[in-house]
Write an enzyme that holds these catalytic residues in place. Structure first.
Site, short mmCIF file in Angstrom:
data_model
loop_
_atom_site.label_atom_id
_atom_site.label_comp_id
_atom_site.label_asym_id
_atom_site.label_seq_id
_atom_site.Cartn_x
_atom_site.Cartn_y
_atom_site.Cartn_z
N ASP A 67 0.82 -1.21 0.00
CA ASP A 67 0.00 0.00 0.00
C ASP A 67 0.86 1.26 0.00
OD1 ASP A 67 1.00 -0.33 2.57
OD2 ASP A 67 -0.93 -0.74 3.47
N ASN A 136 -6.91 -2.17 14.55
CA ASN A 136 -8.33 -2.45 14.27
C ASN A 136 -8.50 -3.70 13.40
OD1 ASN A 136 -7.44 -1.61 11.79
ND2 ASN A 136 -8.83 0.14 11.61
N HIS A 138 -6.90 -4.30 10.49
CA HIS A 138 -6.69 -4.14 9.05
C HIS A 138 -5.42 -4.87 8.60
CE1 HIS A 138 -4.37 -0.05 9.54
NE2 HIS A 138 -3.49 -1.01 9.37
N GLU A 143 -9.53 -1.73 5.59
CA GLU A 143 -10.07 -1.32 6.88
C GLU A 143 -11.37 -2.09 7.19
OE1 GLU A 143 -8.21 0.43 8.69
OE2 GLU A 143 -7.88 2.49 8.02
C1 GLP Z 1 -0.12 0.37 8.61
C2 GLP Z 1 0.02 -0.38 7.26
C3 GLP Z 1 -0.12 -1.84 7.46
C4 GLP Z 1 0.62 -2.22 8.72
C5 GLP Z 1 -0.12 -1.71 9.92
C6 GLP Z 1 0.57 -1.95 11.24
O1 GLP Z 1 -1.02 1.39 8.59
N1 GLP Z 1 -0.84 0.04 6.23
O2 GLP Z 1 0.35 -2.54 6.32
O3 GLP Z 1 0.69 -3.62 8.82
O4 GLP Z 1 -0.52 -0.38 9.73
O5 GLP Z 1 1.59 -1.04 11.47
P1 GLP Z 1 2.65 -1.18 12.64
O6 GLP Z 1 3.56 -2.29 12.23
O7 GLP Z 1 3.37 0.13 12.67
O8 GLP Z 1 1.90 -1.50 13.88
#
Ligand code: GLP
Length: 241
Positions: A67, A136, A138, A143
């Site tokens: 993404d 959450n 995702h 989402e």
């Molecule tokens: C982000 C990304 C995800 C990621 C998630 C967790 O927003 N879009 O691909 O896995 O949130 O992030 P973190 O590893 O910083 O907890």
């Protein structure tokens, strides 16, 4: 679904790097699906060290990132493109021509998403997909919602995600309120999936993922339907019994 609970973040990162290393050694032209966020940083660090010691060669791999924020310029220090360059691509020998990240400054987001999906097809799908998980539930930027979108698409970000990711925008920059993301079907076409999670903050959502049934309100719970998913977490994030 396999769940590996390891002592701490360092052990988790090593175990994840071991799986990626094995994949690249077994199939040097692997297509890797890559994730951003705080979680995979340690894993990428281990991969860079192994490359620098001459133990790993990325010259034939192809990468697809999950993404990108939208809109955002690729050279913006908050972009996922910048993150990936900084944490991985600038330090290994993957050819630029085989790196794919949705273009956060594409004028036509729909066209960009359709092209991304086409490139995924042409690459023959992903061999190993790395995932983090949002608080959450995702995965990528899929989402929680009543329905989920199969293919790469533009999506608004939820309040929960805007709050969780605000920690990366502490310099006064405004976080984009949308993103371009691979969809659930794009992710599900991966032959193998590796989901990483660490820290006590992820414990509740991992528990929901493995014990809460399959629901689009926790997009990661759909992973229970995939035939080859491994979760690697540290003991603070381990799902409750
Ligand atoms: C982000 C990304 C995800 C990621 C998630 C967790 O927003 N879009 O691909 O896995 O949130 O992030 P973190 O590893 O910083 O907890």
């Amino acid at each position: 679904m396999k769940i590996l609970v390891l002592e701490d973040y360092e052990q988790m990162s090593l175990a994840a790097a071991d799986l990626i290393t094995a994949q690249v050694k077994e199939k040097p032209d692997s297509v890797l699906g890559l994730a951003t966020g705080g979680t995979p940083v340690g894993t990428y660090k281990v991969l860079v060290e192994r490359y620098q010691r001459g133990e790993l060669d990325f010259s034939k791999i192809t990468t697809f990132n999950l993404d990108e924020y939208y809109p955002i310029k690729p050279d913006d220090t908050h972009s996922y493109r910048y993150f990936m360059n900084d944490n991985l691509f600038n330090h290994i020998n993957v050819p630029e021509s085989r790196i794919h990240i949705p273009n956060g400054e594409a004028e036509d987001a729909e066209l960009e998403c359709a092209n991304y999906e086409k490139m995924l097809d042409e690459a023959g799908g992903i061999d190993l997909q790395i995932l983090g998980i949002g608080l959450n539930g995702h995965i990528a930027f899929n989402e929680p919602d009543e329905t989920l979108v199969p293919c790469t698409h533009k999506t608004p970000l939820t309040e929960s995600t805007l709050e969780a990711n605000a920690r990366f925008f502490t310099d006064g920059a405004t976080m984009p309120d949308s993103a371009l993301t691979m969809g659930m079907a794009s992710i599900f076409r991966a032959k193998k999936i590796l989901l990483l999670a660490n820290g006590a903050g992820k414990r509740e959502i991992l528990t929901k993922l493995v014990r809460g049934g399959i629901t689009t309100s926790v997009p990661a719970s759909l992973l229970l339907l995939h035939p080859d998913v491994t979760i690697i977490c540290d003991k603070d994030a381990a799902p409750k019994d």
